[in-house]
Design an enzyme around this catalytic site. Structure first.
Site, PDB file in Angstrom:
ATOM      1  N   LYS A   1       0.655 -13.576  17.364  1.00  0.00           N
ATOM      2  CA  LYS A   1       0.477 -13.843  15.931  1.00  0.00           C
ATOM      3  C   LYS A   1      -0.996 -14.158  15.639  1.00  0.00           C
ATOM      4  O   LYS A   1      -1.539 -13.711  14.630  1.00  0.00           O
ATOM      5  CB  LYS A   1       1.388 -14.980  15.474  1.00  0.00           C
ATOM      6  CG  LYS A   1       1.361 -15.168  13.973  1.00  0.00           C
ATOM      7  CD  LYS A   1       2.380 -16.169  13.505  1.00  0.00           C
ATOM      8  CE  LYS A   1       2.319 -16.297  11.991  1.00  0.00           C
ATOM      9  NZ  LYS A   1       0.999 -16.723  11.497  1.00  0.00           N
ATOM     10  N   SER A   2      -1.624 -14.896  16.537  1.00  0.00           N
ATOM     11  CA  SER A   2      -3.050 -15.203  16.348  1.00  0.00           C
ATOM     12  C   SER A   2      -3.887 -13.928  16.400  1.00  0.00           C
ATOM     13  O   SER A   2      -4.981 -13.874  15.852  1.00  0.00           O
ATOM     14  CB  SER A   2      -3.550 -16.164  17.432  1.00  0.00           C
ATOM     15  OG  SER A   2      -2.787 -17.325  17.434  1.00  0.00           O
TER      16      SER A   2
ATOM     17  N   ALA B   1       3.613 -16.439  19.108  1.00  0.00           N
ATOM     18  CA  ALA B   1       2.628 -17.185  19.898  1.00  0.00           C
ATOM     19  C   ALA B   1       1.261 -16.483  19.815  1.00  0.00           C
ATOM     20  O   ALA B   1       0.763 -16.220  18.730  1.00  0.00           O
ATOM     21  CB  ALA B   1       3.139 -17.313  21.330  1.00  0.00           C
ATOM     22  N   TYR B   2       0.654 -16.175  20.935  1.00  0.00           N
ATOM     23  CA  TYR B   2      -0.700 -15.572  20.942  1.00  0.00           C
ATOM     24  C   TYR B   2      -0.735 -14.304  20.083  1.00  0.00           C
ATOM     25  O   TYR B   2      -1.687 -14.045  19.354  1.00  0.00           O
ATOM     26  CB  TYR B   2      -1.081 -15.276  22.397  1.00  0.00           C
ATOM     27  CG  TYR B   2      -2.528 -14.869  22.614  1.00  0.00           C
ATOM     28  CD1 TYR B   2      -3.553 -15.408  21.839  1.00  0.00           C
ATOM     29  CD2 TYR B   2      -2.872 -13.954  23.618  1.00  0.00           C
ATOM     30  CE1 TYR B   2      -4.884 -15.040  22.044  1.00  0.00           C
ATOM     31  CE2 TYR B   2      -4.183 -13.592  23.831  1.00  0.00           C
ATOM     32  CZ  TYR B   2      -5.187 -14.132  23.052  1.00  0.00           C
ATOM     33  OH  TYR B   2      -6.482 -13.766  23.259  1.00  0.00           O
TER      34      TYR B   2
ATOM     35  N   ASP C   1       7.010 -26.325  23.925  1.00  0.00           N
ATOM     36  CA  ASP C   1       7.268 -24.918  24.281  1.00  0.00           C
ATOM     37  C   ASP C   1       6.691 -24.601  25.663  1.00  0.00           C
ATOM     38  O   ASP C   1       7.276 -23.836  26.429  1.00  0.00           O
ATOM     39  CB  ASP C   1       6.631 -23.992  23.240  1.00  0.00           C
ATOM     40  CG  ASP C   1       7.382 -24.023  21.920  1.00  0.00           C
ATOM     41  OD1 ASP C   1       8.617 -24.170  21.941  1.00  0.00           O
ATOM     42  OD2 ASP C   1       6.728 -23.901  20.873  1.00  0.00           O
TER      43      ASP C   1
HETATM   44  P1  NAD Z   1       0.018 -24.884  24.843  1.00  0.00           P
HETATM   45  O1  NAD Z   1       1.138 -25.794  25.213  1.00  0.00           O
HETATM   46  O2  NAD Z   1      -1.248 -25.450  24.341  1.00  0.00           O
HETATM   47  O3  NAD Z   1       0.614 -23.845  23.808  1.00  0.00           O
HETATM   48  C1  NAD Z   1      -0.137 -23.394  22.810  1.00  0.00           C
HETATM   49  C2  NAD Z   1       0.682 -23.462  21.525  1.00  0.00           C
HETATM   50  O4  NAD Z   1       1.511 -22.320  21.485  1.00  0.00           O
HETATM   51  C3  NAD Z   1       1.606 -24.685  21.370  1.00  0.00           C
HETATM   52  O5  NAD Z   1       1.458 -25.185  20.052  1.00  0.00           O
HETATM   53  C4  NAD Z   1       2.996 -24.097  21.565  1.00  0.00           C
HETATM   54  O6  NAD Z   1       3.999 -24.787  20.826  1.00  0.00           O
HETATM   55  C5  NAD Z   1       2.785 -22.714  21.021  1.00  0.00           C
HETATM   56  N1  NAD Z   1       3.752 -21.726  21.492  1.00  0.00           N
HETATM   57  C6  NAD Z   1       4.114 -21.437  22.763  1.00  0.00           C
HETATM   58  N2  NAD Z   1       5.036 -20.481  22.765  1.00  0.00           N
HETATM   59  C7  NAD Z   1       5.249 -20.154  21.462  1.00  0.00           C
HETATM   60  C8  NAD Z   1       6.081 -19.220  20.816  1.00  0.00           C
HETATM   61  N3  NAD Z   1       6.858 -18.393  21.501  1.00  0.00           N
HETATM   62  N4  NAD Z   1       6.030 -19.136  19.463  1.00  0.00           N
HETATM   63  C9  NAD Z   1       5.223 -19.945  18.736  1.00  0.00           C
HETATM   64  N5  NAD Z   1       4.417 -20.867  19.300  1.00  0.00           N
HETATM   65  C10 NAD Z   1       4.431 -20.948  20.645  1.00  0.00           C
HETATM   66  O7  NAD Z   1      -0.389 -23.931  25.999  1.00  0.00           O
HETATM   67  P2  NAD Z   1       0.470 -23.387  27.130  1.00  0.00           P
HETATM   68  O8  NAD Z   1       1.520 -24.317  27.582  1.00  0.00           O
HETATM   69  O9  NAD Z   1      -0.505 -22.883  28.121  1.00  0.00           O
HETATM   70  O10 NAD Z   1       1.211 -22.194  26.385  1.00  0.00           O
HETATM   71  C11 NAD Z   1       0.899 -20.896  26.686  1.00  0.00           C
HETATM   72  C12 NAD Z   1       1.060 -20.085  25.463  1.00  0.00           C
HETATM   73  O11 NAD Z   1       0.038 -20.440  24.544  1.00  0.00           O
HETATM   74  C13 NAD Z   1       0.826 -18.624  25.745  1.00  0.00           C
HETATM   75  O12 NAD Z   1       2.017 -17.992  26.105  1.00  0.00           O
HETATM   76  C14 NAD Z   1       0.233 -18.105  24.455  1.00  0.00           C
HETATM   77  O13 NAD Z   1       1.198 -17.449  23.665  1.00  0.00           O
HETATM   78  C15 NAD Z   1      -0.243 -19.332  23.729  1.00  0.00           C
HETATM   79  N6  NAD Z   1      -1.663 -19.176  23.474  1.00  0.00           N
HETATM   80  C16 NAD Z   1      -2.046 -18.982  22.190  1.00  0.00           C
HETATM   81  C17 NAD Z   1      -3.377 -18.746  21.911  1.00  0.00           C
HETATM   82  C18 NAD Z   1      -3.766 -18.513  20.491  1.00  0.00           C
HETATM   83  O14 NAD Z   1      -2.877 -18.542  19.623  1.00  0.00           O
HETATM   84  N7  NAD Z   1      -5.026 -18.249  20.226  1.00  0.00           N
HETATM   85  C19 NAD Z   1      -4.330 -18.706  22.918  1.00  0.00           C
HETATM   86  C20 NAD Z   1      -3.905 -18.899  24.212  1.00  0.00           C
HETATM   87  C21 NAD Z   1      -2.540 -19.126  24.499  1.00  0.00           C
END
Ligand code: NAD
Length: 272
Positions: free
Chosen positions: A169-170, A166-167, A50
């Site tokens: 949901k967390s 993504a974020y 992703d």
């Molecule tokens: P990354 O590749 O480590 O991505 C983090 C995870 O988020 C991966 O497992 C990816 O498959 C998943 N992800 C990305 N977009 C998604 C979506 N739309 N729905 C479900 N899962 C999704 O890190 P990166 O490349 O820097 O990705 C950035 C994204 O990571 C940010 O946009 C943010 O949404 C996410 N993120 C999540 C957290 C958290 O859940 N605590 C924290 C920081 C960033």
């Protein structure tokens, strides 16, 4: 336009497995007479997860109206990826049969107002998260010119429907079907006690609504837009709205349904 006249751009992460798929795909596309063009593509294939699709979006964010994206995952199936690395032939067959059909989802428009009067604009596919560096962020949240609340805490995330898994949901936000044209505001660790009060739950605002976050201190803030990070020393306001442009994905028979993806990613097969 013949299908093989469509210009195809490919973007891949640096992992060995992705690089191997990259060269193999390039070779197969050439043998099938597709035109490879990374500068002005009609279709962009991202190879990786992703995160790579997010990078592809940002590379071509100024060409969103013309480009259609396809995600090819070298690991498990992601949220933005429709094909696995062993499905190259299937992808090529679907490209040959392509009728121009697309699936389109909303994108977030982020307008950043700096203290010196400058304004810069960014787009997000997942979300934009504002935090104050090292200190509690204090900010007024305004929705359609109504002062909604004074927020105190780590930060505020505004996500798109596709970013809701993504974020957002967390952070305890709801999962939105990507065809719902709305934005979601989620709190990051808000302070809630007898003195400070915020709504506490995330909110979902419709298409035309404008959200403004106005920090009371304009000093160092960080803004994360998907997988990109920015630092600002003098921030006066951020405005969030749904962008005029959407992201388009190639609609192929392999475009997995949204609820299947959600189930696959977060629930899996549960034994009865
Ligand atoms: P990354 O590749 O480590 O991505 C983090 C995870 O988020 C991966 O497992 C990816 O498959 C998943 N992800 C990305 N977009 C998604 C979506 N739309 N729905 C479900 N899962 C999704 O890190 P990166 O490349 O820097 O990705 C950035 C994204 O990571 C940010 O946009 C943010 O949404 C996410 N993120 C999540 C957290 C958290 O859940 N605590 C924290 C920081 C960033």
């Amino acid at each position: 336009m013949k299908n093989t006249d469509k210009r195809i751009g490919i973007i891949s992460n640096r992992k060995r497995q992705s690089q191997e798929v990259y060269y193999l795909l390039k070779d197969k596309l050439r043998k099938n007479n597709f035109i490879l063009n990374d500068k002005n593509p009609d279709i962009v294939i991202s190879i990786g997860g992703d995160g790579m699709l997010l990078s592809a979006f940002h590379k071509y964010e100024n060409q969103l109206d013309r480009v259609r994206f396809v995600g090819l995952h070298t690991g498990h199936l992601g949220f933005y990826t429709d094909y696995r690395d062993f499905e190259l032939d299937k992808l090529i067959e679907n490209l040959k049969l392509d009728t121009g059909a697309k699936v389109s989802y909303p994108v977030l428009n982020v307008k950043i107002h700096h203290g010196d009067g400058e304004v810069s604009v960014k787009r997000a596919l997942n979300e934009a998260t504002i935090k104050r560096s090292g200190r509690t962020m204090v900010a007024d949240v305004v929705i359609n010119q109504v002062h909604f609340e004074r927020f105190r805490g780590d930060g505020i995330s505004v996500s798109t429907p596709t970013g809701s898994t993504a974020y957002n949901k967390s952070l305890g936000g709801a999962v939105l079907h990507p065809t719902i044209e709305a934005l979601q505001v989620a709190e990051v660790a808000s302070l809630n006690n007898r003195v400070f009060r915020t709504l506490g739950s995330s909110i979902i605002v419709p298409k035309k609504d404008k959200i403004e976050v106005i920090p009371t201190w304009s000093d160092r803030h960080s803004l994360s837009i998907d997988n990109q990070h920015f630092l600002y020393n003098n921030l006066s306001k951020i405005e969030y709205q749904i962008d005029h442009h959407k992201i388009h994905f190639l609609a192929t028979p392999s475009h997995t349904s949204f609820w299947n993806r959600v189930k696959d990613a977060f629930i899996g097969e549960v034994e009865e």
